[in-house]
Design a protein around this motif. Structure first.
Motif, short mmCIF file in Angstrom:
data_model
loop_
_atom_site.label_atom_id
_atom_site.label_comp_id
_atom_site.label_asym_id
_atom_site.label_seq_id
_atom_site.Cartn_x
_atom_site.Cartn_y
_atom_site.Cartn_z
N SER A 19 0.89 0.07 -2.45
CA SER A 19 0.46 -1.68 -2.18
C SER A 19 0.86 -2.44 -0.64
N LYS A 20 0.94 -1.95 -0.21
CA LYS A 20 1.25 -3.12 1.48
C LYS A 20 -0.25 -2.36 1.81
N ASP A 21 -0.42 -1.69 2.13
CA ASP A 21 -2.11 -1.20 2.51
C ASP A 21 -2.92 -1.97 1.74
N PHE A 22 -2.88 -1.78 0.50
CA PHE A 22 -4.27 -2.77 -0.97
C PHE A 22 -4.21 -4.09 -0.42
N LEU A 23 -2.54 -4.55 -0.09
CA LEU A 23 -3.33 -6.28 0.03
C LEU A 23 -3.61 -6.09 1.14
N ASP A 24 -2.69 -5.80 2.31
CA ASP A 24 -3.60 -5.42 4.34
C ASP A 24 -5.03 -5.27 3.65
#
Length: 93
Positions: A19-24
């Protein structure tokens, strides 16, 4: 030392990281999109006055075009990698 009553280790952490990677990636793509819009406006302005395209300007256009191509390929790879990770995580459940 695995307890069969425990859920697979790290699934929640993997989901959180994805989720963090996708948001970044989305945030990076937003910035890239803004840069592309600016460059498209610049290219359109140059096309209105072809005499203004000097050899250095042509070289710059070539450089920026190559940079854009590389950026698009990089985003495609990042999206594909996130998709593979997400599919693998969901397949394991």
């Amino acid at each position: 030392m695995s307890d069969s009553n425990q859920p697979p280790p790290g699934d929640a952490a993997k989901r959180e990281q994805l989720s963090k990677d996708f948001l970044d990636l989305c945030n990076d793509f937003d910035k890239f999109s803004d840069e592309c819009a600016f460059l498209c406006d610049a290219f359109a302005a140059l096309a209105q006055d072809p005499e203004s395209i000097t050899p250095p300007t042509g070289d710059g256009i070539g450089h920026v075009s190559y940079w854009l191509k590389c950026q698009v390929l990089d985003y495609r790879e990042k999206i594909d990698e996130l998709r593979k990770c997400w599919n693998a995580l969901n397949r394991d459940q």
